[in-house]
Design a protein around this motif. Structure first.
Motif, PDB file in Angstrom:
ATOM      1  N   PRO A 268       0.815  -1.202   0.000  1.00  0.00           N
ATOM      2  CA  PRO A 268       0.000   0.000   0.000  1.00  0.00           C
ATOM      3  C   PRO A 268       0.843   1.244   0.000  1.00  0.00           C
ATOM      4  CG  PRO A 268       0.153  -0.909   2.182  1.00  0.00           C
ATOM      5  CD  PRO A 268       0.887  -1.835   1.297  1.00  0.00           C
ATOM      6  N   ARG A 269       0.378   2.222  -0.668  1.00  0.00           N
ATOM      7  CA  ARG A 269       0.959   3.530  -0.494  1.00  0.00           C
ATOM      8  C   ARG A 269      -0.088   4.262   0.279  1.00  0.00           C
ATOM      9  NH1 ARG A 269       4.397   3.348  -5.707  1.00  0.00           N
ATOM     10  NH2 ARG A 269       4.760   1.233  -5.299  1.00  0.00           N
TER      11      ARG A 269
ATOM     12  N   TYR B 138      14.018  -7.208  -6.773  1.00  0.00           N
ATOM     13  CA  TYR B 138      14.088  -8.273  -5.773  1.00  0.00           C
ATOM     14  C   TYR B 138      12.924  -8.229  -4.789  1.00  0.00           C
ATOM     15  CZ  TYR B 138      18.803  -9.918  -6.955  1.00  0.00           C
ATOM     16  OH  TYR B 138      19.883 -10.478  -7.577  1.00  0.00           O
ATOM     17  N   GLN B 139      12.208  -7.129  -4.756  1.00  0.00           N
ATOM     18  CA  GLN B 139      11.067  -7.073  -3.836  1.00  0.00           C
ATOM     19  C   GLN B 139       9.929  -7.962  -4.321  1.00  0.00           C
ATOM     20  OE1 GLN B 139      10.734  -2.640  -3.779  1.00  0.00           O
ATOM     21  NE2 GLN B 139      10.752  -2.975  -1.567  1.00  0.00           N
TER      22      GLN B 139
ATOM     23  N   GLU C 114      20.655  -3.698  -8.417  1.00  0.00           N
ATOM     24  CA  GLU C 114      21.593  -4.395  -7.525  1.00  0.00           C
ATOM     25  C   GLU C 114      22.622  -5.126  -8.377  1.00  0.00           C
ATOM     26  OE1 GLU C 114      21.144  -3.380  -4.512  1.00  0.00           O
ATOM     27  OE2 GLU C 114      19.216  -2.492  -4.930  1.00  0.00           O
TER      28      GLU C 114
ATOM     29  N   ARG D  59      29.474  -2.902 -10.468  1.00  0.00           N
ATOM     30  CA  ARG D  59      29.266  -4.257  -9.943  1.00  0.00           C
ATOM     31  C   ARG D  59      28.374  -5.084 -10.856  1.00  0.00           C
ATOM     32  NH1 ARG D  59      24.473  -4.595  -5.527  1.00  0.00           N
ATOM     33  NH2 ARG D  59      23.746  -2.457  -5.606  1.00  0.00           N
TER      34      ARG D  59
ATOM     35  N   LEU E 211       7.704   1.527   2.547  1.00  0.00           N
ATOM     36  CA  LEU E 211       8.545   1.985   1.444  1.00  0.00           C
ATOM     37  C   LEU E 211       7.733   2.569   0.302  1.00  0.00           C
ATOM     38  CD1 LEU E 211      10.973  -1.050   1.407  1.00  0.00           C
ATOM     39  CD2 LEU E 211      11.452   1.248   2.246  1.00  0.00           C
ATOM     40  N   GLN E 212       6.456   2.199   0.238  1.00  0.00           N
ATOM     41  CA  GLN E 212       5.655   2.628  -0.913  1.00  0.00           C
ATOM     42  C   GLN E 212       4.844   3.879  -0.631  1.00  0.00           C
ATOM     43  OE1 GLN E 212       6.561   0.982  -3.291  1.00  0.00           O
ATOM     44  NE2 GLN E 212       6.972  -1.123  -2.701  1.00  0.00           N
TER      45      GLN E 212
ATOM     46  N   TYR F  21       7.985  10.015  -2.340  1.00  0.00           N
ATOM     47  CA  TYR F  21       8.039   9.061  -1.247  1.00  0.00           C
ATOM     48  C   TYR F  21       8.017   9.803   0.093  1.00  0.00           C
ATOM     49  CZ  TYR F  21       9.489   5.078  -4.177  1.00  0.00           C
ATOM     50  OH  TYR F  21       9.551   4.067  -5.088  1.00  0.00           O
TER      51      TYR F  21
ATOM     52  N   ALA G 208      13.747   8.921  -1.280  1.00  0.00           N
ATOM     53  CA  ALA G 208      14.357   7.931  -2.170  1.00  0.00           C
ATOM     54  C   ALA G 208      15.758   7.544  -1.717  1.00  0.00           C
ATOM     55  CB  ALA G 208      14.386   8.463  -3.596  1.00  0.00           C
TER      56      ALA G 208
ATOM     57  N   HIS H  74      17.024  -1.313   3.341  1.00  0.00           N
ATOM     58  CA  HIS H  74      15.929  -2.277   3.502  1.00  0.00           C
ATOM     59  C   HIS H  74      16.258  -3.581   2.777  1.00  0.00           C
ATOM     60  CE1 HIS H  74      11.908  -3.976   3.568  1.00  0.00           C
ATOM     61  NE2 HIS H  74      11.604  -3.066   4.464  1.00  0.00           N
ATOM     62  N   PRO H  75      16.154  -4.724   3.482  1.00  0.00           N
ATOM     63  CA  PRO H  75      16.610  -5.978   2.859  1.00  0.00           C
ATOM     64  C   PRO H  75      15.790  -6.414   1.656  1.00  0.00           C
ATOM     65  CG  PRO H  75      15.550  -6.405   4.974  1.00  0.00           C
ATOM     66  CD  PRO H  75      15.688  -4.911   4.858  1.00  0.00           C
ATOM     67  N   SER H  76      14.586  -5.890   1.506  1.00  0.00           N
ATOM     68  CA  SER H  76      13.750  -6.358   0.393  1.00  0.00           C
ATOM     69  C   SER H  76      14.356  -6.014  -0.961  1.00  0.00           C
ATOM     70  CB  SER H  76      12.342  -5.761   0.500  1.00  0.00           C
ATOM     71  OG  SER H  76      12.380  -4.361   0.366  1.00  0.00           O
ATOM     72  N   PHE H  77      15.148  -4.935  -1.021  1.00  0.00           N
ATOM     73  CA  PHE H  77      15.700  -4.523  -2.319  1.00  0.00           C
ATOM     74  C   PHE H  77      16.809  -5.462  -2.788  1.00  0.00           C
ATOM     75  CE2 PHE H  77      14.041  -0.469  -0.680  1.00  0.00           C
ATOM     76  CZ  PHE H  77      13.224  -0.121  -1.732  1.00  0.00           C
ATOM     77  N   THR H  78      17.467  -6.102  -1.857  1.00  0.00           N
ATOM     78  CA  THR H  78      18.581  -6.957  -2.227  1.00  0.00           C
ATOM     79  C   THR H  78      18.225  -8.436  -2.111  1.00  0.00           C
ATOM     80  OG1 THR H  78      19.388  -6.726   0.037  1.00  0.00           O
ATOM     81  CG2 THR H  78      20.377  -5.312  -1.610  1.00  0.00           C
TER      82      THR H  78
ATOM     83  N   LEU I  24      17.754 -10.743   6.855  1.00  0.00           N
ATOM     84  CA  LEU I  24      17.652  -9.601   7.758  1.00  0.00           C
ATOM     85  C   LEU I  24      18.801  -9.693   8.759  1.00  0.00           C
ATOM     86  CD1 LEU I  24      15.892  -7.188   8.605  1.00  0.00           C
ATOM     87  CD2 LEU I  24      14.464  -8.781   9.871  1.00  0.00           C
TER      88      LEU I  24
ATOM     89  N   ARG J 221      25.835  -7.252  -0.176  1.00  0.00           N
ATOM     90  CA  ARG J 221      24.835  -6.731  -1.112  1.00  0.00           C
ATOM     91  C   ARG J 221      24.253  -5.423  -0.594  1.00  0.00           C
ATOM     92  NH1 ARG J 221      22.667 -10.789  -4.616  1.00  0.00           N
ATOM     93  NH2 ARG J 221      20.556  -9.979  -4.507  1.00  0.00           N
TER      94      ARG J 221
ATOM     95  N   LEU K  80      26.932  -2.538  -0.928  1.00  0.00           N
ATOM     96  CA  LEU K  80      27.058  -2.097  -2.318  1.00  0.00           C
ATOM     97  C   LEU K  80      25.895  -1.190  -2.697  1.00  0.00           C
ATOM     98  CD1 LEU K  80      28.252  -5.438  -3.953  1.00  0.00           C
ATOM     99  CD2 LEU K  80      29.572  -3.315  -3.808  1.00  0.00           C
ATOM    100  N   ARG K  81      24.718  -1.563  -2.211  1.00  0.00           N
ATOM    101  CA  ARG K  81      23.546  -0.729  -2.487  1.00  0.00           C
ATOM    102  C   ARG K  81      23.652   0.628  -1.781  1.00  0.00           C
ATOM    103  NH1 ARG K  81      18.204  -0.333  -3.734  1.00  0.00           N
ATOM    104  NH2 ARG K  81      16.983   0.707  -2.143  1.00  0.00           N
TER     105      ARG K  81
ATOM    106  N   GLU L  81      25.541   3.151  -3.509  1.00  0.00           N
ATOM    107  CA  GLU L  81      24.884   3.741  -4.669  1.00  0.00           C
ATOM    108  C   GLU L  81      23.755   4.698  -4.299  1.00  0.00           C
ATOM    109  OE1 GLU L  81      23.673   0.453  -7.198  1.00  0.00           O
ATOM    110  OE2 GLU L  81      25.722  -0.310  -7.313  1.00  0.00           O
TER     111      GLU L  81
END
Lengths: 433, 383
Positions: free
Chosen positions: A5-6, A245-246, A311, A339, B276-277, B285, B289, B297-301, B305, B342, B345-346, B349
């Motif tokens: 959800p946003r 990856y989400q 990533e 990378r 995050l959304q 956001y 951003a 946040h681990p979800s991006f990579t 956890l 991971r 590295l993120r 960036e």
């Protein structure tokens, strides 16, 4: 998933209330027996009509404004407006959904969905007995495709989605469907979105997206996805192909993108793209093996195409052939991190590139140099509720009787039938009221 | 049990523990005239399936000493580790009545865990977790060579800061060939569970694995001979507090993604996860951003956890540059090294917080499985 959800804080309480109401409705749902239910003649609301309609039946909705959200969980049902521009489902800026279809064989056609806080029209297999569960994600879980098999066979046709807080027209965890001849504007994320499927069997064609943060977005939808003959122009970003990856099913791969117009994506009358992107025709982040053929990519002031990593996933082996590039800040740019360097992305013709030695001829395999893109000044976003409304859109005409159930597979058109579109492609559907 | 439920029950359990601690403190104050003061903190067993000081105690002790060594002769490693483990057991798990000249007040809640760096792991078996060193992250070139990728970590933690150095020196008598590379004494702000205020004034350690299920899923290696091991990363981060606090408060909150009391910029309470959304109607956001809470946040990579138990340090001005040598010794544990790599590295960036952090020491270590009198420290590596 972008299903999360946003929540817009001022409407949070209302949203939660609406979800509770949706859940209660779903719990009491029972399959109806009527082949044809007319709204409002036979049922006062579309929700009532959906309760009454038999599998394979039709809900025919007269012109009018319907302040409700509709959960369609009966197989092979058509919800059709009698007047595309005047049959309007509205979220009134406080309800999350317009129509959510969780059953196979759903047809949504010839109507308008406006002002929802999340999705105008959503087709998804991710749901439980209380309705779509996408919004329950806590940020640390994602779609389990074994637990939630995809919904199959859908058609979204001649639907107008305007001023929705997340996506206009959205299919994820859905297979074997068509989104065609539809229109989306004023979406705070993307006008159209297809995500999270492999061997998707999805055709996106004849659509117009404008004044959205992103016109069309694909995250992790792969293989048999054809995006053909659409106009994704006049957004902040025209379209994106991304690995994420989400969501389930990284990396994104092997779409056919042919005969689309991706022009002038620098529209201030649109919500902001949340990461700040602007002036971009097509973004590929970590997407691979996509075929981009005979598109017109023009007038995008930052870049026609931007390649980047997600990533450790590289943008690789995307092939650009026969595209018409014109008047972009640069036609093809690569901003990938070291990378995950872009590799094997190739183009014919003589597009301008950043860096200058970016491209090799098709087919290619080599790792490619990258350079940062020069920024541009980005106008502030416009509230999704305040973006200008679309012009009247073409109507399907009078209902001619019950349609046969949708086929198991979409018959994909021959890509050869999509030439480079003219600069005014689908211009009659573009513009503001 | 859903994560929600387990988390809630754990939080309730944590509340009960705090109440208990408060009562114990009151008891200690009443007994202040006694000749021998009670040792601070509850005594913890050094022996077990896992080493102490990683996940137990659940609330990290306020003081720690992380000491990193070179191992000149890896052929002695099996013997050295066993000797070190025996010394730890003798020091911490001995009968409490026995006089202990190293820790005259008793061990209290002192914990010690031991990890091996990439070089000795490679010497044993290049396929071991942690045998490959971390890549060089942005600006890591400035880290001195002898402060990167050390061979052996001895990490001590205690409520009593004065117990750390005597305990370390005592333990090193069992392994006289170790060569000290660097060590950092760290301290934690007051906090509950893993949550404590970091040197920039924001709460750290809010979203970490909690409860046995989440620890098993994210932190512990759970099968094979290394069951009970975990991978630890240390990053000594000098933090530019002056530059950070020169920002106005909303800008600071935007760099972090939360308010100073922990509330995410996307709404909710101090323990709420960031959404995050969540966006404004204009499409921005609510958690920016490039905010740290988004970037990390681990979800991006798609990562595990990480369990984070960092310590602040402050050594005053650097003698050459005059810059305050103060900041955070970042300490994390996860079932593989990739979770940290991971993520970092993120961060390089997309994280605005990295502007204010300079790594001055760095290392990764396989924290060995738990040990006991019958299962010597390090023995699973050599079977």
């Amino acid at each position: 998933m972008r299903p999360r959800p946003r929540l817009i804080p001022t409407t949070l309480a209302v949203v939660l209330g609406a979800v509770a109401a949706l859940s209660a409705g779903a719990c009491s749902s029972s399959q109806g027996s009527q082949e044809l239910v007319r709204v409002p003649a036979d049922a006062a609301t579309i929700t009532d009509a959906v309760e009454r309609v038999a599998p394979g039946g039709t809900v025919l909705v007269a012109a009018g404004t319907y302040p409700e959200q509709v959960l369609l969980s009966t197989t092979d049902v058509t919800i059709r407006g009698e007047d595309r521009n005047a049959t309007v489902i509205t979220g009134e800026g406080k309800r999350p959904y317009g129509i959510v279809a969780t059953a196979d064989g759903a047809r949504i056609e010839n109507l308008t969905v406006r002002e929802t806080t999340f999705y105008g029209v959503l087709v998804t297999g991710l749901h439980d007995e209380n309705g779509p569960s996408a919004h329950n994600g806590d940020g640390y879980t994602r779609l389990d495709p074994d637990k939630f098999p995809p919904v199959r066979r859908f058609s979204i046709d001649h639907v107008t989605a305007a001023n929705n807080g997340l996506y206009g027209i959205y299919a994820f965890d859905a297979h074997d469907g068509v989104i065609q001849d539809s229109y989306a504007s004023g979406s705070a994320d993307s006008g159209f979105y297809v995500g999270q499927c492999r061997q998707c069997g999805i055709l996106v064609t004849g659509n117009v997206a404008e004044r959205n943060a992103v016109g069309f977005e694909n995250a992790n939808a792969s293989d048999s996805v054809m995006i053909a003959g659409n106009r994704f122009s006049g957004n902040r970003v025209g379209m994106t192909l991304i690995s994420n990856y989400q969501e389930a099913f990284t990396p994104q791969r092997a779409n056919t993108v042919v005969g689309n117009l991706l022009a002038d994506n620098a529209e201030p009358d649109s919500p902001a793209q949340a990461s700040g992107s602007f002036g971009l025709g097509l973004g590929i982040s970590g997407g691979i093996e996509n075929a981009l053929t005979r598109n017109r990519i023009s007038g995008n002031p930052v870049a026609g195409v931007q390649l980047a990593n997600t990533e450790d996933l590289a943008a690789a082996s995307n092939a650009f052939t026969g595209n018409a590039f014109e008047g972009n800040g640069v036609d093809l740019a690569n901003t990938s991190a070291t990378r995950a360097p872009a590799a094997g992305n190739c183009a014919d013709g003589t597009p301008t590139t950043s860096p200058a030695d970016l491209l090799a001829p098709c087919p290619g395999t080599a790792a490619q140099p990258a350079a940062p893109l020069e920024g541009t000044s980005v106008p502030r976003g416009t509230s999704f509720l305040r973006v200008a409304s679309p012009v009247a859109q073409p109507d399907m005409g009078a209902w001619t009787g019950q349609a046969a159930p949708l086929p198991a597979r979409v018959t994909m058109p021959d890509p050869a039938g999509f030439p480079v579109p003219p600069a005014d492609f689908l211009a009659a559907m573009s513009g503001t009221a | 049990m859903s994560p929600e439920l387990s988390r809630r029950s754990l939080l309730l359990g944590g509340g009960a523990l705090v109440a208990g601690a408060t009562l114990a403190a009151a008891g200690a104050a009443a007994a202040i005239d006694q000749a021998t003061p009670e040792p601070t903190g509850r005594r913890l067993s050094a022996a077990g399936r896992t080493q102490a000081g990683v996940a137990r105690p659940a609330t990290p002790q306020r003081n720690a000493l992380h000491a990193v060594f070179a191992v000149p002769d890896t052929s002695r490693l099996q013997r050295d580790l066993a000797a070190l483990g025996s010394a730890i057991l003798a020091l911490l798990d001995g009968p409490s009545q026995t006089p202990n000249p190293t820790l005259p007040d008793g061990p209290g809640d002192l914990t010690v865990h031991v990890g091996l760096g990439p070089r000795p792991l490679r010497a044993i078996d290049p396929s071991l977790p942690g045998a490959t060193p971390m890549p060089s992250f942005a600006r890591d070139d400035a880290i001195a060579a002898d402060r990167r990728d050390g061979d052996l970590l001895v990490a001590l933690a205690s409520s009593d800061a004065g117990a750390l150095r005597p305990a370390l020196d005592h333990l090193l008598q069992a392994v006289p060939t170790l060569v000290p590379l660097w060590a950092e004494h760290g301290f934690r702000a007051a906090g509950e569970g893993t949550v404590a205020r970091n040197p920039l004034g924001y709460l750290d350690g809010i979203i970490v694995p909690e409860g046995q299920d989440e620890l098993d899923e994210n932190v512990w290696i759970t099968s094979g001979p290394l069951a009970g091991a975990t991978v630890c990363v240390l990053r000594r981060l000098r933090l530019d507090r002056r530059a950070f606090t020169a920002l106005d408060v909303p800008a600071r909150d935007g760099v972090i993604g939360r308010h100073a009391d922990g509330r995410p910029l996307s709404g909710g309470g101090p323990r709420t996860q960031v959404d995050l959304q969540a966006k404004t109607p204009e499409g921005e956001y609510l958690v920016p951003a490039r905010a740290h809470a988004r970037a990390a946040h681990p979800s991006f990579t798609g990562s595990a956890l990480m369990l984070r138990r960092g310590y602040a340090f402050d050594r005053g001005p650097d003698p050459t540059s005059g810059v305050d040598d103060a900041g955070l010794l970042f300490v994390c544990f996860a079932r593989d090294l990739d979770a940290f790599v991971r993520t970092q590295l993120r961060l390089d960036e997309v994280d605005d917080l990295m502007t204010y952090a300079t790594a001055t020491a760095s290392g990764s270590f396989l924290v060995l499985p738990g040990f006991s009198r019958t299962r010597p420290l390090g023995s699973p590596l050599f079977t």
